[in-house]
Design an enzyme around this catalytic site. Structure first.
Site, short mmCIF file in Angstrom:
data_model
loop_
_atom_site.label_atom_id
_atom_site.label_comp_id
_atom_site.label_asym_id
_atom_site.label_seq_id
_atom_site.Cartn_x
_atom_site.Cartn_y
_atom_site.Cartn_z
N GLN A 93 14.98 25.27 70.83
CA GLN A 93 14.02 24.99 69.77
C GLN A 93 13.06 26.17 69.60
O GLN A 93 12.99 27.07 70.43
CB GLN A 93 13.22 23.73 70.11
CG GLN A 93 12.50 23.80 71.45
CD GLN A 93 12.17 22.46 72.02
OE1 GLN A 93 12.06 21.46 71.31
NE2 GLN A 93 12.01 22.39 73.33
N ASP A 127 4.83 19.56 78.30
CA ASP A 127 3.47 20.09 78.31
C ASP A 127 2.69 19.63 79.54
O ASP A 127 1.64 20.18 79.85
CB ASP A 127 2.71 19.69 77.04
CG ASP A 127 2.69 18.19 76.81
OD1 ASP A 127 2.20 17.44 77.66
OD2 ASP A 127 3.18 17.76 75.74
N ASP A 169 19.56 17.60 79.85
CA ASP A 169 19.49 16.71 78.70
C ASP A 169 19.12 15.31 79.15
O ASP A 169 19.76 14.75 80.06
CB ASP A 169 20.83 16.71 77.98
CG ASP A 169 20.90 15.66 76.89
OD1 ASP A 169 20.15 15.79 75.92
OD2 ASP A 169 21.69 14.71 77.03
N GLY A 170 18.08 14.73 78.56
CA GLY A 170 17.61 13.42 79.00
C GLY A 170 18.64 12.33 78.83
O GLY A 170 18.73 11.41 79.66
N HIS A 228 -1.71 10.90 75.32
CA HIS A 228 -1.22 10.78 76.70
C HIS A 228 -1.81 9.59 77.44
O HIS A 228 -1.11 8.89 78.18
CB HIS A 228 -1.51 12.08 77.47
CG HIS A 228 -0.64 13.22 77.04
ND1 HIS A 228 -1.14 14.46 76.67
CD2 HIS A 228 0.71 13.32 76.91
CE1 HIS A 228 -0.14 15.26 76.35
NE2 HIS A 228 0.99 14.60 76.48
N GLU A 235 12.99 17.57 81.50
CA GLU A 235 12.69 18.33 80.29
C GLU A 235 13.85 19.29 80.04
O GLU A 235 14.16 20.13 80.88
CB GLU A 235 11.38 19.10 80.45
CG GLU A 235 11.13 20.19 79.42
CD GLU A 235 11.05 19.66 78.00
OE1 GLU A 235 11.91 20.07 77.19
OE2 GLU A 235 10.16 18.84 77.72
N ASP A 271 8.66 10.67 76.48
CA ASP A 271 7.65 11.55 75.86
C ASP A 271 8.39 12.63 75.08
O ASP A 271 8.44 13.80 75.47
CB ASP A 271 6.77 12.14 76.96
CG ASP A 271 5.56 12.87 76.40
OD1 ASP A 271 5.38 12.89 75.17
OD2 ASP A 271 4.80 13.43 77.21
#
Length: 426
Positions: free
Chosen positions: A157, A212, A264-265, A188, A232, A287
């Site tokens: 990305q 993040d 990859d989630g 959050h 992530e 998230d």
């Protein structure tokens, strides 16, 4: 370089037909009004068109300006005109001159109906730009950003981090606003604490996304947390957050209890669901970026499917809960309703809730889903006691009064996806 682009579409013009057909009459008007507005003409072209039978069929005009340009096209058969005025504001602000010129030209054509659009381009003298994110094809939200501190294309990305006057440092992924230093607690704290407080003693958590570090930082405020698996897909997000977004993660990305998985989630959760001997999670937090971001990226789309949500359920420990965001109930009602239905098809208890997130420019939807616990059943005194017993501090949004208020939904939100009856998809 900063500029201003003004456009107008005029219909049913009540001016003389000659003004729409005759290039010389049009020239006299346009040149006089441009000079009168204080703009400098450095070149011009007026081109008349002819219909198949040789009759006049409209005029295209282009004026080259020292400040940029002006373009006009007339359609006498529809008594319509389009006007475009574009000025640069490099050495001085020419916005008022451009606005005045457009207004006088519209008045000269005397349209019965017209539409105008105003678009800021580029940055101001300091290099700041108005960075917009399309919430829908019809609505955008944004803020003015300084020149990027980071602007890179990872294998997954486009990542941008920049300073802003109102939000501090801001992170965008594929053109979509993710988080900022000054408002991250809206998102959050609301993502994490309603479910974490409802759970009597969360020990193990999985965060899918969350590079993040903000959701990890909030979870670590609960002393019973023994391990957070941060799955992530893009390690560059984590590395750049480490360097630039310390006010958001506050060191959580390097906390020993946070285990990093660069995977990859969707694949990670599927494997966890199949592994009967593997760990089970008290909390799973999705998230994620939106299923489709502002520029069309669908990196996280698989993690919103019914198949994925059911795999998350299989990866939960007894008494565990899943938390995810659903999008804006106003701007994304179909997404909100569809995801709520998918959760309802997978879990016994689904508690949607909302919070306004300033950086997103909208009321935002979230949900806690579980077969065992329901945050709507937790009494205010229990929330107070658990916050005190766990010494959960430095909260700027969430408290014992906010907890039940999050789940008090307006009627239009209550009705979104409340009943199974539309196609759930996969």
């Amino acid at each position: 370089m900063q500029g201003l682009h003004l456009t107008a579409d005029c219909h049913d013009c009540r001016c003389s037909t000659d003004l729409l057909l005759d290039p010389e009459q049009l020239r006299q008007l346009v040149v006089a009004q441009t000079i009168g507005a204080g703009l400098t003409i450095v070149g011009e072209k007026f081109h008349p068109f002819q219909a198949a039978d040789g009759s006049a069929a409209g005029v295209t005009c282009a004026l080259l300006l020292a400040e940029s340009h002006l373009a006009i096209h007339t359609w006498p058969e529809r008594r319509a005109v389009t006007l475009d005025v574009y000025v640069c504001n490099y050495t001085e602000d020419n916005s008022a001159k451009a606005s005045g010129l457009l207004d006088t030209l519209i008045a000269a054509f005397a349209p019965a109906q017209w539409q105008t659009h105003r678009l800021q381009r580029g940055g101001d003298a300091s290099g700041h730009t108005l960075a917009l994110e399309q919430l829908t094809p019809h609505t955008a939200y944004g803020t003015r950003l300084a020149p990027p501190l980071v602007q890179t294309q990872s294998p997954f990305q486009r990542i941008e981090i920049a300073d802003s006057a109102e939000f501090g440092k801001v992170m965008r992924l594929d053109g979509a606003y993710m988080t900022s230093e000054r408002d991250e607690f809206f998102y959050h704290e609301c993502l994490v604490h309603p479910a974490a407080i409802t759970h009597p003693q969360p020990r193990r958590a999985l965060i899918v996304g969350g590079g993040d570090g903000g959701s990890s930082e909030e979870l670590l405020k609960h002393p019973s947390i023994e391990e957070i698996t941060l799955c992530e897909i893009d390690p560059e997000v984590i590395e750049l957050a480490r360097r630039h977004l310390q006010k958001i993660h506050r060191g959580a990305l390097d906390e020993p209890r946070v285990r990093h998985v660069a995977q990859d989630g969707f694949a990670f959760v599927q494997q966890a669901a199949r592994d009967a001997a593997g760990p089970r999670y008290d909390l799973i937090l999705l998230d994620l970026t939106d299923p489709q971001t502002a520029d069309g990226s669908a990196l996280a789309a698989d993690c919103y499917t019914l198949e994925f949500l059911q795999a998350c359920k299989a990866a939960l420990a007894p008494g565990g809960a899943l938390v995810m965001h659903l999008g804006s109930p106003f701007h994304h009602p179909q997404r909100f309703g569809l995801l709520r239905q998918r959760l309802n098809a997978s879990f016994r208890h689904v508690a949607p809730y909302t919070a306004y997130v300033p950086l997103y420019g909208a009321l935002w939807g979230m949900a806690v889903a579980s077969d065992s616990i329901d945050p709507r059943d937790v009494e205010r005194n229990t929330v107070t006691a658990r916050l005190q017993d766990r010494a959960v501090g430095e909260l700027q949004y969430y408290n014992a009064d906010v907890h039940p208020a999050l789940f008090a939904l307006p009627n239009f939100v209550q009705n979104l996806g409340a009943h199974l009856g539309t196609y759930l998809g996969t």
